[in-house]
Write a protein that holds these residues in place. Sequence first.
Motif, PDB file in Angstrom:
ATOM      1  N   GLY A  47      -0.462  32.629  48.317  1.00 32.11           N
ATOM      2  CA  GLY A  47      -0.008  33.207  49.570  1.00 32.11           C
ATOM      3  C   GLY A  47      -0.633  32.548  50.779  1.00 32.11           C
ATOM      4  O   GLY A  47       0.052  32.259  51.769  1.00 32.11           O
ATOM      5  N   SER A  48      -1.927  32.277  50.703  1.00 30.30           N
ATOM      6  CA  SER A  48      -2.653  31.721  51.846  1.00 30.30           C
ATOM      7  C   SER A  48      -2.263  30.282  52.149  1.00 30.30           C
ATOM      8  O   SER A  48      -2.178  29.884  53.318  1.00 30.30           O
ATOM      9  N   ILE A  49      -2.034  29.484  51.124  1.00 30.72           N
ATOM     10  CA  ILE A  49      -1.768  28.058  51.320  1.00 30.72           C
ATOM     11  C   ILE A  49      -0.279  27.768  51.453  1.00 30.72           C
ATOM     12  O   ILE A  49       0.133  26.918  52.250  1.00 30.72           O
ATOM     13  N   LEU A  50       0.548  28.485  50.701  1.00 32.29           N
ATOM     14  CA  LEU A  50       1.983  28.196  50.688  1.00 32.29           C
ATOM     15  C   LEU A  50       2.793  29.051  51.649  1.00 32.29           C
ATOM     16  O   LEU A  50       3.954  28.755  51.912  1.00 32.29           O
ATOM     17  N   GLY A  51       2.213  30.141  52.123  1.00 29.62           N
ATOM     18  CA  GLY A  51       2.968  31.036  52.983  1.00 29.62           C
ATOM     19  C   GLY A  51       3.756  32.057  52.175  1.00 29.62           C
ATOM     20  O   GLY A  51       3.730  32.060  50.942  1.00 29.62           O
ATOM     21  N   ALA A  52       4.471  32.926  52.871  1.00 27.14           N
ATOM     22  CA  ALA A  52       5.124  34.063  52.223  1.00 27.14           C
ATOM     23  C   ALA A  52       6.188  33.639  51.222  1.00 27.14           C
ATOM     24  O   ALA A  52       6.204  34.090  50.073  1.00 27.14           O
ATOM     25  N   ARG A  53       7.097  32.762  51.631  1.00 29.40           N
ATOM     26  CA  ARG A  53       8.233  32.414  50.787  1.00 29.40           C
ATOM     27  C   ARG A  53       7.809  31.664  49.525  1.00 29.40           C
ATOM     28  O   ARG A  53       8.135  32.067  48.404  1.00 29.40           O
ATOM     29  N   TYR A  54       7.067  30.583  49.708  1.00 28.32           N
ATOM     30  CA  TYR A  54       6.719  29.744  48.565  1.00 28.32           C
ATOM     31  C   TYR A  54       5.583  30.340  47.721  1.00 28.32           C
ATOM     32  O   TYR A  54       5.527  30.106  46.514  1.00 28.32           O
ATOM     33  N   ALA A 170     -12.697  30.744  51.921  1.00 34.14           N
ATOM     34  CA  ALA A 170     -13.488  29.539  52.172  1.00 34.14           C
ATOM     35  C   ALA A 170     -12.696  28.282  51.815  1.00 34.14           C
ATOM     36  O   ALA A 170     -12.690  27.299  52.568  1.00 34.14           O
ATOM     37  N   VAL A 171     -12.027  28.316  50.676  1.00 36.44           N
ATOM     38  CA  VAL A 171     -11.223  27.167  50.244  1.00 36.44           C
ATOM     39  C   VAL A 171     -10.083  26.909  51.220  1.00 36.44           C
ATOM     40  O   VAL A 171      -9.849  25.766  51.636  1.00 36.44           O
ATOM     41  N   VAL A 172      -9.370  27.962  51.594  1.00 34.43           N
ATOM     42  CA  VAL A 172      -8.210  27.800  52.472  1.00 34.43           C
ATOM     43  C   VAL A 172      -8.628  27.342  53.864  1.00 34.43           C
ATOM     44  O   VAL A 172      -7.953  26.502  54.480  1.00 34.43           O
ATOM     45  N   THR A 173      -9.737  27.847  54.371  1.00 30.57           N
ATOM     46  CA  THR A 173     -10.238  27.406  55.672  1.00 30.57           C
ATOM     47  C   THR A 173     -10.486  25.908  55.665  1.00 30.57           C
ATOM     48  O   THR A 173     -10.152  25.198  56.626  1.00 30.57           O
ATOM     49  N   ALA A 174     -11.063  25.409  54.566  1.00 27.40           N
ATOM     50  CA  ALA A 174     -11.313  23.971  54.437  1.00 27.40           C
ATOM     51  C   ALA A 174     -10.013  23.193  54.271  1.00 27.40           C
ATOM     52  O   ALA A 174      -9.821  22.132  54.884  1.00 27.40           O
ATOM     53  N   VAL A 175      -9.084  23.727  53.468  1.00 30.97           N
ATOM     54  CA  VAL A 175      -7.806  23.042  53.230  1.00 30.97           C
ATOM     55  C   VAL A 175      -7.013  22.931  54.519  1.00 30.97           C
ATOM     56  O   VAL A 175      -6.417  21.889  54.820  1.00 30.97           O
ATOM     57  N   TRP A 176      -6.996  24.001  55.298  1.00 33.29           N
ATOM     58  CA  TRP A 176      -6.201  24.006  56.525  1.00 33.29           C
ATOM     59  C   TRP A 176      -6.648  22.939  57.518  1.00 33.29           C
ATOM     60  O   TRP A 176      -5.864  22.500  58.363  1.00 33.29           O
ATOM     61  N   LYS A 177      -7.914  22.531  57.446  1.00 32.31           N
ATOM     62  CA  LYS A 177      -8.404  21.525  58.383  1.00 32.31           C
ATOM     63  C   LYS A 177      -7.758  20.167  58.136  1.00 32.31           C
ATOM     64  O   LYS A 177      -7.638  19.348  59.056  1.00 32.31           O
ATOM     65  N   VAL A 178      -7.345  19.925  56.898  1.00 32.34           N
ATOM     66  CA  VAL A 178      -6.722  18.643  56.560  1.00 32.34           C
ATOM     67  C   VAL A 178      -5.252  18.786  56.189  1.00 32.34           C
ATOM     68  O   VAL A 178      -4.491  17.817  56.210  1.00 32.34           O
ATOM     69  N   TYR A 179      -4.847  19.991  55.824  1.00 31.70           N
ATOM     70  CA  TYR A 179      -3.458  20.222  55.411  1.00 31.70           C
ATOM     71  C   TYR A 179      -3.022  21.606  55.871  1.00 31.70           C
ATOM     72  O   TYR A 179      -2.982  22.548  55.091  1.00 31.70           O
ATOM     73  N   PRO A 180      -2.677  21.749  57.144  1.00 37.74           N
ATOM     74  CA  PRO A 180      -2.275  23.059  57.687  1.00 37.74           C
ATOM     75  C   PRO A 180      -1.062  23.624  56.970  1.00 37.74           C
ATOM     76  O   PRO A 180      -0.251  22.885  56.405  1.00 37.74           O
ATOM     77  N   ILE A 181      -0.921  24.914  57.028  1.00 36.54           N
ATOM     78  CA  ILE A 181       0.171  25.591  56.340  1.00 36.54           C
ATOM     79  C   ILE A 181       1.531  25.134  56.853  1.00 36.54           C
ATOM     80  O   ILE A 181       2.525  25.127  56.116  1.00 36.54           O
ATOM     81  N   LEU A 185       5.419  24.281  55.146  1.00 39.42           N
ATOM     82  CA  LEU A 185       6.649  24.906  55.641  1.00 39.42           C
ATOM     83  C   LEU A 185       7.562  23.926  56.359  1.00 39.42           C
ATOM     84  O   LEU A 185       8.693  24.260  56.688  1.00 39.42           O
ATOM     85  N   ASN A 186       7.034  22.714  56.634  1.00 41.06           N
ATOM     86  CA  ASN A 186       7.786  21.730  57.403  1.00 41.06           C
ATOM     87  C   ASN A 186       8.189  22.277  58.764  1.00 41.06           C
ATOM     88  O   ASN A 186       9.335  22.160  59.190  1.00 41.06           O
ATOM     89  N   SER A 187       7.232  22.923  59.409  1.00 38.77           N
ATOM     90  CA  SER A 187       7.519  23.523  60.708  1.00 38.77           C
ATOM     91  C   SER A 187       7.674  22.453  61.777  1.00 38.77           C
ATOM     92  O   SER A 187       6.890  21.516  61.854  1.00 38.77           O
ATOM     93  N   ASP A 188       8.689  22.620  62.625  1.00 40.32           N
ATOM     94  CA  ASP A 188       8.886  21.650  63.702  1.00 40.32           C
ATOM     95  C   ASP A 188       7.967  21.920  64.884  1.00 40.32           C
ATOM     96  O   ASP A 188       7.970  21.188  65.860  1.00 40.32           O
ATOM     97  N   THR A 189       7.172  22.997  64.784  1.00 40.80           N
ATOM     98  CA  THR A 189       6.242  23.303  65.875  1.00 40.80           C
ATOM     99  C   THR A 189       4.797  23.209  65.414  1.00 40.80           C
ATOM    100  O   THR A 189       3.889  23.524  66.154  1.00 40.80           O
ATOM    101  N   GLY A 190       4.610  22.794  64.175  1.00 46.55           N
ATOM    102  CA  GLY A 190       3.263  22.749  63.630  1.00 46.55           C
ATOM    103  C   GLY A 190       2.492  21.541  64.115  1.00 46.55           C
ATOM    104  O   GLY A 190       3.042  20.484  64.423  1.00 46.55           O
ATOM    105  N   VAL A 191       1.185  21.681  64.188  1.00 44.21           N
ATOM    106  CA  VAL A 191       0.317  20.572  64.546  1.00 44.21           C
ATOM    107  C   VAL A 191      -0.473  20.184  63.315  1.00 44.21           C
ATOM    108  O   VAL A 191      -1.124  21.013  62.699  1.00 44.21           O
ATOM    109  N   TRP A 192      -0.430  18.918  62.955  1.00 42.22           N
ATOM    110  CA  TRP A 192      -1.099  18.463  61.756  1.00 42.22           C
ATOM    111  C   TRP A 192      -2.573  18.230  62.028  1.00 42.22           C
ATOM    112  O   TRP A 192      -3.046  18.304  63.152  1.00 42.22           O
ATOM    113  N   ALA A 193      -3.294  17.919  60.993  1.00 42.89           N
ATOM    114  CA  ALA A 193      -4.745  17.805  61.093  1.00 42.89           C
ATOM    115  C   ALA A 193      -5.180  16.720  62.070  1.00 42.89           C
ATOM    116  O   ALA A 193      -6.231  16.810  62.684  1.00 42.89           O
TER     117      ALA A 193
END
Length: 202
Positions: A47-54, A170-181, A185-193
């Motif tokens: 849930g934390s890394i893939l989001g609700a749908r995936y 702790a794991v997700v906080t670290a993952v998000w720094k290099v691979y944001p959620i 989701l392939n968000s067109d408004t997302g900012v990558w690491a």
Amino acid sequence: MKKWTTRGLIFSALFAAVMIALSYLKISLPFSTVPITMQTLAVMLAGSILGARYGTLAVLIVIGLAAAGFPVMGGSGGLAVLAGPTAGYIFSWPFVAWLIGFFAQRIKQDKYTFVKLLAANFIFGALLVYPGGVWWLAHSLGMDSLSKALTAGMWPFIPGDLTKAILCSAVVTAVWKVYPIDRILNSDTGVWADGEKSTISR
């Protein structure tokens, strides 16, 4: 409706495999038919890394494989597992993954990211699981008191579930720094690491 993406589907399958692998890491308790298992950690991570749908899809894949008879629940499978004493916990997992993912997608990364993730994972990944799990456990085993059901299905598991929520956060906080959620989701408004704005549509 947002489109399903190949990247998201691949990650869902990968996390389903992780969930199956972690199901083998379990400890049986002498006073309960409910084992301590790392499978719930995989649900939180999905849930934390893939989001609700995936994240939900990853969990549904595992439940579907179990229903088909594959030994994906710690070496067990089949409808007997999905109707057994732990079924209440199992069927809460898709809702858990969806709720964690729903909030994870809306968490702004800042110095409180870990705390926000911890709250979401413990509330939805642990506390939300107990009502249905304990109720079905008591029903399926014919327990005649709430105290017995809570002792067999909730109290001994709270410290471990809190530990899993801390580890997941702790794991997700670290993952998000290099691979944001948003990259999942392939968000067109997302900012990558690297600070580059994603231009891929969902």
